[in-house]
Design a protein around this motif. Structure first.
Motif, mmCIF file in Angstrom:
data_model
loop_
_atom_site.group_PDB
_atom_site.id
_atom_site.type_symbol
_atom_site.label_atom_id
_atom_site.label_comp_id
_atom_site.label_asym_id
_atom_site.label_seq_id
_atom_site.Cartn_x
_atom_site.Cartn_y
_atom_site.Cartn_z
ATOM 1 N N UNK A 52 39.247 41.351 45.125
ATOM 2 C CA UNK A 52 38.977 42.783 45.009
ATOM 3 C C UNK A 52 37.753 43.016 44.128
ATOM 4 N N UNK A 53 36.900 43.921 44.566
ATOM 5 C CA UNK A 53 35.787 44.411 43.748
ATOM 6 C C UNK A 53 36.016 45.896 43.524
ATOM 7 N N UNK A 54 36.058 46.308 42.274
ATOM 8 C CA UNK A 54 36.123 47.729 41.949
ATOM 9 C C UNK A 54 34.681 48.202 41.790
ATOM 10 N N UNK A 55 34.177 48.886 42.800
ATOM 11 C CA UNK A 55 32.751 49.219 42.843
ATOM 12 C C UNK A 55 32.418 50.566 42.228
ATOM 13 N N UNK A 56 33.347 51.147 41.473
ATOM 14 C CA UNK A 56 33.046 52.430 40.817
ATOM 15 C C UNK A 56 33.873 52.563 39.546
ATOM 16 N N UNK A 77 44.776 40.344 38.753
ATOM 17 C CA UNK A 77 44.798 38.954 39.222
ATOM 18 C C UNK A 77 43.728 38.680 40.276
ATOM 19 N N UNK A 78 43.421 39.686 41.102
ATOM 20 C CA UNK A 78 42.527 39.457 42.226
ATOM 21 C C UNK A 78 41.124 40.017 42.023
ATOM 22 N N UNK A 79 40.867 40.612 40.866
ATOM 23 C CA UNK A 79 39.559 41.202 40.642
ATOM 24 C C UNK A 79 38.489 40.115 40.578
ATOM 25 N N UNK A 80 37.454 40.276 41.383
ATOM 26 C CA UNK A 80 36.351 39.314 41.376
ATOM 27 C C UNK A 80 35.053 39.942 40.881
ATOM 28 N N UNK A 81 35.102 41.221 40.553
ATOM 29 C CA UNK A 81 33.914 41.869 40.020
ATOM 30 C C UNK A 81 34.086 43.371 39.935
ATOM 31 N N UNK A 82 33.280 43.995 39.088
ATOM 32 C CA UNK A 82 33.248 45.451 38.977
ATOM 33 C C UNK A 82 31.794 45.911 39.015
ATOM 34 N N UNK A 83 31.610 47.130 39.478
ATOM 35 C CA UNK A 83 30.304 47.783 39.406
ATOM 36 C C UNK A 83 30.449 48.910 38.398
ATOM 37 N N UNK A 84 29.709 48.827 37.300
ATOM 38 C CA UNK A 84 29.791 49.835 36.253
ATOM 39 C C UNK A 84 28.820 50.968 36.557
ATOM 40 N N UNK A 85 29.331 52.192 36.523
ATOM 41 C CA UNK A 85 28.508 53.387 36.706
ATOM 42 C C UNK A 85 28.302 53.987 35.316
ATOM 43 N N UNK A 289 35.373 50.262 48.234
ATOM 44 C CA UNK A 289 36.452 50.764 47.373
ATOM 45 C C UNK A 289 36.008 50.874 45.910
ATOM 46 N N UNK A 290 36.436 51.942 45.250
ATOM 47 C CA UNK A 290 36.228 52.101 43.813
ATOM 48 C C UNK A 290 37.326 52.946 43.222
ATOM 49 N N UNK A 291 37.578 52.821 41.907
ATOM 50 C CA UNK A 291 38.729 53.504 41.309
ATOM 51 C C UNK A 291 38.385 54.709 40.445
ATOM 52 N N UNK A 292 37.147 54.841 39.986
ATOM 53 C CA UNK A 292 36.795 55.986 39.147
ATOM 54 C C UNK A 292 36.304 57.141 40.004
ATOM 55 N N UNK A 293 36.709 58.379 39.679
ATOM 56 C CA UNK A 293 36.100 59.521 40.356
ATOM 57 C C UNK A 293 34.613 59.596 40.009
ATOM 58 N N UNK A 294 33.885 60.410 40.735
ATOM 59 C CA UNK A 294 32.474 60.640 40.436
ATOM 60 C C UNK A 294 32.301 61.038 38.972
ATOM 61 N N UNK A 331 32.571 44.103 51.259
ATOM 62 C CA UNK A 331 31.419 44.992 51.427
ATOM 63 C C UNK A 331 30.670 45.192 50.114
ATOM 64 N N UNK A 332 31.401 45.348 49.019
ATOM 65 C CA UNK A 332 30.753 45.519 47.713
ATOM 66 C C UNK A 332 30.007 44.258 47.307
ATOM 67 N N UNK A 333 30.596 43.093 47.594
ATOM 68 C CA UNK A 333 29.914 41.837 47.292
ATOM 69 C C UNK A 333 28.598 41.747 48.062
ATOM 70 N N UNK A 334 28.628 42.165 49.304
ATOM 71 C CA UNK A 334 27.428 42.102 50.140
ATOM 72 C C UNK A 334 26.338 43.042 49.626
ATOM 73 N N UNK A 335 26.729 44.232 49.170
ATOM 74 C CA UNK A 335 25.752 45.221 48.735
ATOM 75 C C UNK A 335 25.281 44.980 47.307
ATOM 76 N N UNK A 336 26.228 44.863 46.372
ATOM 77 C CA UNK A 336 25.856 44.762 44.956
ATOM 78 C C UNK A 336 25.650 43.332 44.480
ATOM 79 N N UNK A 337 26.165 42.367 45.258
ATOM 80 C CA UNK A 337 26.049 40.977 44.829
ATOM 81 C C UNK A 337 24.705 40.350 45.139
#
Length: 340
Positions: A52-56, A77-85, A289-294, A331-337
């Protein structure tokens, strides 16, 4: 003589290439008398992403303790990365703090807000050891917004476009026109990621039967299809600004999951109504996918609550394993990675 190249479609032409309206039956189970003719959707416990990547993840400091405290055990357990906004004034200072700290959660990218002044970008760190992507808030069509987007895309950046407007045809048209104009001379390595439109602002007091034929939902369907036609464009699945906090998912008791609250059932029905057209338009390979609202939203949502809600909604829509893996991480790995 060879035929001339096709003329690019205008925003108004693209708008008419909308997918057919989804019937209400797509979001409700069949009646008892016909249930034996339809397969049951997969159980939410059986549909889970491999990674899982949390992209937001919106932050104003280098401390990710809140994310960790709100995440479910599966997500941790499954998080492989986050995108910090980043939501700060001194971006350079926060980026330096992130570089100096060893985080237990891998940072895939840091998205920093920027603008264009006198033809030059402002707000982008002069140097960074962590991957940098860019973000911009879009509220209306303006030369400044188009100039900033055009600069970022021509230089091969990933740009998060945080949409802040009343979802009507005129606003959607201006967004489509701005993105189309800005991406005219885009570097093939650049990517647009649209935020805060999946799901859009909604009125929970409006019954689903009326929402299905409401002008705002019709506009959402048509313009989601149009936006998907812009090259290298993705859309984020984030907690919506529905003026109520994301309903919780209680932990199992004795291995048995508690029954969903009526509020949670309502949220899932609405989420599926909005995810359906997005899947028709973007496919499961261009939803992130991301977990934080805008950052500009007043929505309240805990990390684990949104994760469980999305996981169950995708399961009930019958998304296959490959699609689940793509939306939750691939998809997040492809874009942000990729190298910024």
């Amino acid at each position: 003589m060879s035929a001339p190249p096709p003329t690019p479609l205008s925003a108004s032409t693209r708008r008419h290439k909308a997918p057919p309206a989804l019937p209400l039956s797509a979001f409700t189970p069949p009646s008892t008398g016909t249930a034996d003719r339809f397969p049951f959707p997969p159980s939410p416990t059986s549909v889970t992403a491999q990674s899982i990547v949390d992209a937001n993840v919106v932050v104003s400091s280098s401390d990710l303790s809140q994310w960790k405290s709100e995440a479910t055990s599966e997500l941790k357990e499954k998080i492989s990365g986050v995108v910090l906004i980043l939501k700060v004034d001194n971006v350079q200072q926060l980026v330096e703090l992130l570089e100096s700290k060893i985080s237990q959660v891998p940072i895939l990218s840091v998205s920093v807000p920027f603008r264009i002044d006198n033809g030059s970008p402002v707000g982008i760190p002069s140097s960074s050891k962590v991957p940098i992507s860019l973000s911009i808030t879009y509220s209306r069509q303006s030369p400044e917004a188009v100039e900033a987007l055009a600069w970022a895309l021509s230089n091969g950046h990933v740009v998060d476009v945080d949409v802040q407007f009343t979802a009507d045809d005129k606003s959607y048209d201006s967004l489509e026109e701005s993105l189309t104009t800005a991406s005219k001379d885009a570097n093939p390595e650049s990517t647009i990621v649209i935020s805060n439109l999946l799901p859009p602002v909604d009125d929970l007091s409006l019954p689903l039967v009326k929402l299905l034929t409401h002008p705002t939902y019709r506009a959402y369907q048509a313009h989601t299809a149009s936006l998907s036609l812009i090259p290298n464009t993705y859309i984020k699945l984030l907690p919506p600004n529905w003026r109520e906090p994301t309903p919780p998912t209680p932990a199992p008791v004795g291995g048995i999951r508690p029954e969903d609250s009526s509020e949670k059932k309502e949220w899932k029905r609405r989420i599926k109504m909005y995810v359906g057209p997005a899947l028709e338009a973007f496919g499961d390979q261009r939803i992130i996918f991301g977990t934080s609202p805008s950052p500009e939203s007043s929505a309240k949502s805990a990390v684990g609550d949104w994760f469980e809600l999305v996981k169950e909604s995708l399961a009930e829509l019958g998304i296959e394993q490959e699609g689940v893996d793509a939306i939750f991480g691939g998809n997040a790995q492809k874009v942000y990675g990729k190298k910024q």
